[in-house]
Design an enzyme around this catalytic site. Sequence first.
Site, short mmCIF file in Angstrom:
data_model
loop_
_atom_site.label_atom_id
_atom_site.label_comp_id
_atom_site.label_asym_id
_atom_site.label_seq_id
_atom_site.Cartn_x
_atom_site.Cartn_y
_atom_site.Cartn_z
N ASP A 118 12.50 7.33 -20.83
CA ASP A 118 13.61 8.26 -20.61
C ASP A 118 14.48 8.41 -21.86
O ASP A 118 14.96 9.49 -22.18
CB ASP A 118 14.48 7.80 -19.43
N LEU A 161 -18.22 21.04 -1.17
CA LEU A 161 -19.28 20.03 -1.07
C LEU A 161 -19.83 19.98 0.34
O LEU A 161 -19.09 20.19 1.30
CB LEU A 161 -18.69 18.64 -1.40
N GLU A 167 -17.96 8.66 -6.84
CA GLU A 167 -16.55 8.95 -7.09
C GLU A 167 -15.77 8.89 -5.78
O GLU A 167 -16.35 9.03 -4.71
CB GLU A 167 -16.39 10.38 -7.68
N LYS A 198 -13.17 10.58 -3.10
CA LYS A 198 -12.80 11.94 -2.75
C LYS A 198 -11.32 11.93 -2.39
O LYS A 198 -10.93 11.50 -1.31
CB LYS A 198 -13.64 12.44 -1.56
N ASP A 256 -7.67 13.26 -1.44
CA ASP A 256 -7.23 14.31 -0.54
C ASP A 256 -6.04 15.03 -1.15
O ASP A 256 -4.90 14.63 -0.98
CB ASP A 256 -6.84 13.66 0.79
N GLU A 289 -8.30 17.45 -8.96
CA GLU A 289 -7.47 17.47 -7.77
C GLU A 289 -6.02 17.14 -8.12
O GLU A 289 -5.76 16.15 -8.81
CB GLU A 289 -8.03 16.40 -6.82
N LYS A 338 -17.93 11.26 4.15
CA LYS A 338 -16.55 11.19 4.65
C LYS A 338 -16.28 9.90 5.44
O LYS A 338 -17.16 9.38 6.11
CB LYS A 338 -16.27 12.39 5.58
N CYS A 396 14.84 -4.42 32.93
CA CYS A 396 13.63 -4.93 32.28
C CYS A 396 12.43 -4.76 33.22
O CYS A 396 12.47 -5.21 34.37
CB CYS A 396 13.81 -6.40 31.92
N CYS A 429 11.22 -8.57 34.21
CA CYS A 429 12.00 -9.52 35.00
C CYS A 429 13.15 -8.86 35.77
O CYS A 429 13.85 -9.53 36.53
CB CYS A 429 12.53 -10.64 34.12
N CYS A 478 15.90 -6.44 26.74
CA CYS A 478 16.15 -7.15 27.99
C CYS A 478 17.06 -8.31 27.63
O CYS A 478 16.79 -9.08 26.71
CB CYS A 478 14.82 -7.66 28.55
N CYS A 486 13.05 -14.35 30.93
CA CYS A 486 12.13 -13.23 31.15
C CYS A 486 10.73 -13.69 30.76
O CYS A 486 10.51 -14.17 29.65
CB CYS A 486 12.57 -12.05 30.29
S1 IVH Z 1 -16.72 18.02 -6.85
C1 IVH Z 1 -19.16 21.75 -6.59
N1 IVH Z 1 -15.55 15.68 -6.80
O1 IVH Z 1 -13.37 18.16 -2.34
C2 IVH Z 1 -18.36 20.52 -6.74
N2 IVH Z 1 -14.68 17.39 -5.41
O2 IVH Z 1 -15.21 19.74 -0.45
C3 IVH Z 1 -17.09 20.57 -6.02
N3 IVH Z 1 -12.70 16.74 -4.13
O3 IVH Z 1 -12.87 21.43 -3.44
C4 IVH Z 1 -16.10 19.60 -6.39
N4 IVH Z 1 -12.56 14.69 -4.90
O4 IVH Z 1 -11.00 19.74 -3.76
C5 IVH Z 1 -15.56 16.92 -6.31
N5 IVH Z 1 -14.60 13.57 -6.90
C6 IVH Z 1 -14.60 14.80 -6.40
C7 IVH Z 1 -13.65 15.27 -5.48
C8 IVH Z 1 -13.73 16.57 -4.99
C9 IVH Z 1 -12.01 15.59 -4.11
C10 IVH Z 1 -12.37 17.93 -3.29
C11 IVH Z 1 -12.25 19.21 -4.07
C12 IVH Z 1 -13.30 20.12 -3.54
C13 IVH Z 1 -13.57 19.53 -2.19
C14 IVH Z 1 -15.00 19.82 -1.81
#
Ligand code: IVH
Length: 667
Positions: A38, A84, A114, A116, A118, A173, A314, A408, A411, A426, A432
């Site tokens: 900062d 995907l 990798e 995934k 969210d 992402e 998933k 209660c 009891c 209670c 109790c």
């Molecule tokens: S690859 C064609 N790698 O998941 C390849 N996607 O359902 C598409 N996502 O739209 C992306 N982690 O928002 C890839 N390690 C990862 C990911 C990833 C999250 C998301 C991304 C994509 C969706 C696909």
Amino acid sequence: MVSAKIKKRHADLCEQVELHNYRYYVLDDPLISDAEYDRLMKELMEIEHDHPELVIPESPTQRVGAKPLEEFPEVVHAVPMLSLSNAFDEDEMRAFDKRTREKLSVEEVEYAAETKLDGLAISLIYEHGRLVRGATRGDGYTGEDVTTNIRTINAIPLKLRGDFPDQAEIRGEVYMSKDGFKQLNEYQKKHDSKLFANPRNAAAGSLRQLDPSITARRPLLFYAYTLILPDGADYPGTQTEILGKIKHWGLPVSSETRAVKNLEGCFDYYAEMVEKRPRLGYEIDGVVFKVNKLAQQESLGYVSRAPRWAIAYKFPAEEAITRVKSIEVQVGRTGALTPVAKLDPVYVGGVTVTNATLHNEDEIRRKDVRAGDTVLVHRAGDVIPEVIRVVKEKRPKGTRPFSMPKTCPVCGSDIERTEGEAVVRCGAGLYCSAQQIQSIIHFASRRAMDIDGLGDKLVEQLVNTRLITNVADLYRLDREQLAALERMGDKSAENLINALEKSKKTTLSRFLYALGIREVGEATARMLADHFGNLEAISEAGIEALEAVTDIGPVVAQHIVHFFHEKHNIDVINKLRKAGIHWPDVKRLKRLPLKGKTFVITGTLESMKRDEAKDKLQALGARVSGSVSAKTDYVIVGSEPGSKAEKAKQLGVKMINESEFMALLNQ
Ligand code: IVH
């Protein structure tokens, strides 16, 4: 004219701020504290304020330069942003791997594994190393130009580092960490603004703000997973090499990425991430496997909107819809009444759930949960399942709002609600039977008297058959009585008698904790023991004397005094001591080299369990806390540390590794 000296300082500061962003977001290895960072930013802003001619678009001060927009311009993605295919179980993964091997005519495949995350997919375009456009995925073909907002995200460099190509599109992402999400919602609540349902919505909502100064205040992060170069350009040979390159150019990539071999490698990675998931600082909803060799990816090609060379495996959903059969009220150890929703069994977070907490009366009223309602339930990691909200459209006719019982439910005693508290209790205390059961379960628990084999169900049986009413009665049980109980045999009866005998030898702090005095947890019990040295002194201490103990405030002091004023409690303690419960004197002149220091432990330690480490630290006078704050003195970082290490880094708290920790213990 700006002097050469100031120009140089300005350039140095720009470079330093960028370096520290890179160290922090990409290498996960910061060199300086937030406060120092900062200070650098402040100095840079001051120079630019005095000498506006030095301001360039890539200056770190220019991340939040832009004015609010009217709307986001539309962009067309040169290469569509696909999605995907998903797998939800091992069979679907097997089918994917089989198809892949058959199409490639190979026996073995290497995958890039990798996480995934969210969040929401973003495309970044860099020309000559400068960020020129950031866009959302939209429908995959056209998205929105959110460049001004993207520029406010410190994790995304405005300029690439090192040996970058002239043209590059990097996709990844934008997401929010669990902590960032929590802090944002706390802020929103304080300002009476809308709360976000989850980190994903929070990230999406933040990025789609027309005013970039709002986005700038949101704790957004980014990680990259795809590289697109102009036609004919030279790509690295594999996905994992691509990620390495991207990281070199200064963009964050997931540190959980690695190459794995075949289906077995995929399953191992998946299992590892399921286990790690609760400890990660961000939400993931699965893992992604991509055929690692780019040449193989090319020969596999695409089906409709997804690549044939990748799959998202998933995790079981952490949210599910089910029906509330009824609402019951449970009574806890301190008499607190907790409404619990009895549910139609539902698979969520990897287990079948039949109960979910509704917390307290205020919560239930706020959510207006009723018997018969269809509800959204959440369960993540080891947390207690909870009802998030009611699907109001599905409410059947004739339901009635829930109201807490006036007495209660166990009891029949009167119920008390303390001003300013959401819970009702209670007031019957240990008269109790629900409170009897819970207090005995607590007494027997591992960190208290550690009575092996005395489980919850057995305690319920013992209380309900009136064999015991308090913890002292435990030590009067005999083998025949126990052996005659349901689900007990001679052997388990004998084991329990032995465990009870063994538990008699304890420590003062364990005993104090086991008594279940309100607000007296393990740490407080230990401090009391260390401070007063014996039970008599504690039981006779007044409010003032108690408040002299570190960490004990007026409320806790009041609870302690109250506890030792109840004749019933003194009777039980006397009986326990008569039964033979004993502990060595606490040496009050014990050296406490870590007194006043607060520790947090994260990750796995090699040489001992976490509980053991905690005991050892406390024995030297330290406090051990479950969460990192500005008051933490040390964070002990084991292998595979969780979000606490990140938090410590953010707050500039000192982190020590296991061997430094051992050295502290042995000092
Ligand atoms: S690859 C064609 N790698 O998941 C390849 N996607 O359902 C598409 N996502 O739209 C992306 N982690 O928002 C890839 N390690 C990862 C990911 C990833 C999250 C998301 C991304 C994509 C969706 C696909």
